[in-house]
Design a protein around this motif. Structure first.
Motif, PDB file in Angstrom:
ATOM      1  N   GLN A 123      41.283  26.887  51.957  1.00 51.26           N
ATOM      2  CA  GLN A 123      41.774  25.834  52.857  1.00 51.26           C
ATOM      3  C   GLN A 123      43.173  26.213  53.316  1.00 51.26           C
ATOM      4  N   ARG A 124      43.365  26.321  54.619  1.00 50.50           N
ATOM      5  CA  ARG A 124      44.641  26.585  55.296  1.00 50.50           C
ATOM      6  C   ARG A 124      45.384  27.794  54.739  1.00 50.50           C
ATOM      7  N   ARG A 125      44.661  28.889  54.510  1.00 45.93           N
ATOM      8  CA  ARG A 125      45.191  30.149  54.007  1.00 45.93           C
ATOM      9  C   ARG A 125      45.513  30.109  52.522  1.00 45.93           C
ATOM     10  N   TRP A 126      45.145  29.011  51.850  1.00 45.83           N
ATOM     11  CA  TRP A 126      45.291  28.930  50.404  1.00 45.83           C
ATOM     12  C   TRP A 126      43.931  29.238  49.789  1.00 45.83           C
ATOM     13  N   VAL A 127      43.951  29.968  48.676  1.00 48.09           N
ATOM     14  CA  VAL A 127      42.720  30.353  47.993  1.00 48.09           C
ATOM     15  C   VAL A 127      42.735  29.767  46.585  1.00 48.09           C
ATOM     16  N   TRP A 128      41.703  29.001  46.272  1.00 50.00           N
ATOM     17  CA  TRP A 128      41.513  28.464  44.923  1.00 50.00           C
ATOM     18  C   TRP A 128      40.517  29.365  44.210  1.00 50.00           C
ATOM     19  N   LEU A 129      40.887  29.827  43.040  1.00 43.94           N
ATOM     20  CA  LEU A 129      39.995  30.587  42.176  1.00 43.94           C
ATOM     21  C   LEU A 129      39.593  29.656  41.041  1.00 43.94           C
ATOM     22  N   LYS A 130      38.321  29.320  40.982  1.00 43.04           N
ATOM     23  CA  LYS A 130      37.820  28.364  39.994  1.00 43.04           C
ATOM     24  C   LYS A 130      36.738  29.036  39.169  1.00 43.04           C
ATOM     25  N   GLY A 131      36.704  28.700  37.883  1.00 44.56           N
ATOM     26  CA  GLY A 131      35.640  29.224  37.048  1.00 44.56           C
ATOM     27  C   GLY A 131      36.149  29.787  35.749  1.00 44.56           C
ATOM     28  N   CYS A 132      35.439  30.795  35.256  1.00 42.25           N
ATOM     29  CA  CYS A 132      35.669  31.304  33.911  1.00 42.25           C
ATOM     30  C   CYS A 132      35.909  32.806  33.926  1.00 42.25           C
ATOM     31  N   VAL A 133      36.896  33.215  33.138  1.00 44.37           N
ATOM     32  CA  VAL A 133      37.194  34.630  32.941  1.00 44.37           C
ATOM     33  C   VAL A 133      37.117  34.914  31.444  1.00 44.37           C
ATOM     34  N   SER A 134      37.143  36.209  31.088  1.00 45.26           N
ATOM     35  CA  SER A 134      37.010  36.584  29.683  1.00 45.26           C
ATOM     36  C   SER A 134      38.346  36.707  28.959  1.00 45.26           C
ATOM     37  N   SER A 135      39.445  36.860  29.718  1.00 46.38           N
ATOM     38  CA  SER A 135      40.748  36.996  29.060  1.00 46.38           C
ATOM     39  C   SER A 135      41.863  36.499  29.977  1.00 46.38           C
ATOM     40  N   ASP A 137      44.547  38.115  30.649  1.00 44.12           N
ATOM     41  CA  ASP A 137      44.945  39.257  31.478  1.00 44.12           C
ATOM     42  C   ASP A 137      44.043  39.398  32.702  1.00 44.12           C
ATOM     43  N   GLN A 138      42.772  39.142  32.524  1.00 43.17           N
ATOM     44  CA  GLN A 138      41.818  39.209  33.632  1.00 43.17           C
ATOM     45  C   GLN A 138      42.163  38.159  34.690  1.00 43.17           C
ATOM     46  N   ALA A 139      42.521  36.952  34.247  1.00 47.23           N
ATOM     47  CA  ALA A 139      42.912  35.894  35.179  1.00 47.23           C
ATOM     48  C   ALA A 139      44.169  36.276  35.945  1.00 47.23           C
ATOM     49  N   ALA A 140      45.151  36.833  35.245  1.00 46.80           N
ATOM     50  CA  ALA A 140      46.410  37.221  35.885  1.00 46.80           C
ATOM     51  C   ALA A 140      46.187  38.344  36.904  1.00 46.80           C
ATOM     52  N   GLU A 141      45.367  39.320  36.550  1.00 49.11           N
ATOM     53  CA  GLU A 141      45.090  40.429  37.472  1.00 49.11           C
ATOM     54  C   GLU A 141      44.330  39.945  38.706  1.00 49.11           C
ATOM     55  N   LEU A 142      43.385  39.049  38.497  1.00 45.07           N
ATOM     56  CA  LEU A 142      42.628  38.486  39.623  1.00 45.07           C
ATOM     57  C   LEU A 142      43.575  37.770  40.587  1.00 45.07           C
ATOM     58  N   GLU A 143      44.466  36.961  40.061  1.00 45.97           N
ATOM     59  CA  GLU A 143      45.425  36.250  40.910  1.00 45.97           C
ATOM     60  C   GLU A 143      46.314  37.237  41.669  1.00 45.97           C
ATOM     61  N   ARG A 144      46.834  38.263  40.993  1.00 43.91           N
ATOM     62  CA  ARG A 144      47.679  39.267  41.665  1.00 43.91           C
ATOM     63  C   ARG A 144      46.921  39.948  42.798  1.00 43.91           C
ATOM     64  N   MET A 145      45.671  40.309  42.525  1.00 47.81           N
ATOM     65  CA  MET A 145      44.877  41.018  43.528  1.00 47.81           C
ATOM     66  C   MET A 145      44.660  40.148  44.771  1.00 47.81           C
ATOM     67  N   VAL A 146      44.336  38.879  44.577  1.00 47.60           N
ATOM     68  CA  VAL A 146      44.052  37.997  45.713  1.00 47.60           C
ATOM     69  C   VAL A 146      45.323  37.721  46.516  1.00 47.60           C
ATOM     70  N   ARG A 147      46.476  37.635  45.864  1.00 48.50           N
ATOM     71  CA  ARG A 147      47.743  37.413  46.577  1.00 48.50           C
ATOM     72  C   ARG A 147      48.036  38.524  47.581  1.00 48.50           C
ATOM     73  N   LEU A 148      47.527  39.734  47.332  1.00 49.41           N
ATOM     74  CA  LEU A 148      47.796  40.882  48.204  1.00 49.41           C
ATOM     75  C   LEU A 148      46.901  40.934  49.438  1.00 49.41           C
ATOM     76  N   ILE A 149      45.917  40.079  49.525  1.00 49.37           N
ATOM     77  CA  ILE A 149      44.988  40.100  50.666  1.00 49.37           C
ATOM     78  C   ILE A 149      45.683  39.516  51.894  1.00 49.37           C
ATOM     79  N   GLU A 153      48.228  32.866  51.980  1.00 47.77           N
ATOM     80  CA  GLU A 153      49.556  32.294  51.799  1.00 47.77           C
ATOM     81  C   GLU A 153      49.808  31.911  50.344  1.00 47.77           C
ATOM     82  N   ALA A 154      48.790  31.392  49.661  1.00 49.03           N
ATOM     83  CA  ALA A 154      48.958  30.962  48.275  1.00 49.03           C
ATOM     84  C   ALA A 154      47.650  31.146  47.523  1.00 49.03           C
ATOM     85  N   VAL A 155      47.768  31.356  46.218  1.00 50.57           N
ATOM     86  CA  VAL A 155      46.609  31.452  45.335  1.00 50.57           C
ATOM     87  C   VAL A 155      46.792  30.406  44.244  1.00 50.57           C
ATOM     88  N   ILE A 156      45.785  29.588  44.070  1.00 44.26           N
ATOM     89  CA  ILE A 156      45.816  28.550  43.048  1.00 44.26           C
ATOM     90  C   ILE A 156      44.750  28.901  42.007  1.00 44.26           C
TER      91      ILE A 156
END
Length: 176
Positions: A123-135, A137-149, A153-156
């Motif tokens: 929504q409006r250049r913001w990306v929500w990542l919802k669901g389940c990860v295994s660690s 570190d995996q959540a943090a890396e996913l957020e970093r990767m999406v911020r670079l796209i 504008e924002a990753v939640i």
């Protein structure tokens, strides 16, 4: 039949017909008022499904009353990006249908998220990542990767480590 009796009979018939029509209209409007739809066509897709038992987040569904409440807010938020010079398109919501597929493609291309269940909402250049990860570190890396796209504008991140929603307030809204 005298004229006054005919008028009363006609008035009574009109009242009965009006009451019946009003009742029928109210009965047919009641279920529609509670109907939830994706009125604004906000992208919401499952990027991965590799962690069984992950609670599925609620899609961006609104009742008609909620949609009407959000219309002005969305118009203002969507165009302020363009007016301030931060967007090349006239409304920030126009980016979402491009951004979300790119996020899904990046998650797939990374090859490190097979053991996750992730839904992506835009929504409006913001990306929500919802669901389940295994660690964490995996959540943090996913957020970093999406911020670079581009155009994001924002990753939640609304991610759970494992498949159990923490006690108290849920990390994300679940379907009713």
């Amino acid at each position: 039949m005298p004229a006054s009796s005919r008028r009363r009979a006609t008035l009574l018939l009109a009242l009965l017909l009006g009451a019946g029509a009003a009742h029928a209209q109210a009965a047919s409007a009641a279920p529609a008022a509670a109907e939830r739809r994706n009125w604004f066509d906000d992208p919401f897709v499952a990027a991965t499904q590799g962690l069984p038992g992950c609670p599925m987040p609620d899609a961006p569904l609104l009742t008609e009353a909620e949609m009407q409440h959000e219309t002005h807010w969305r118009a203002e938020r969507g165009t302020s990006c363009f007016r301030s010079g931060r967007c090349r398109l006239p409304n920030a919501y126009l980016y979402d249908k491009e951004i979300v597929p790119r996020v899904v493609k990046a998650i797939e291309a990374a090859g490190t998220y097979a053991n996750t269940s992730i839904w992506v909402e835009g929504q409006r250049r913001w990306v929500w990542l919802k669901g389940c990860v295994s660690s964490p570190d995996q959540a943090a890396e996913l957020e970093r990767m999406v911020r670079l796209i581009d155009d994001v504008e924002a990753v939640i991140p609304q991610l759970i480590v494992g498949t159990t929603m923490p006690p108290g307030k849920p990390v994300y809204r679940l379907p009713p």
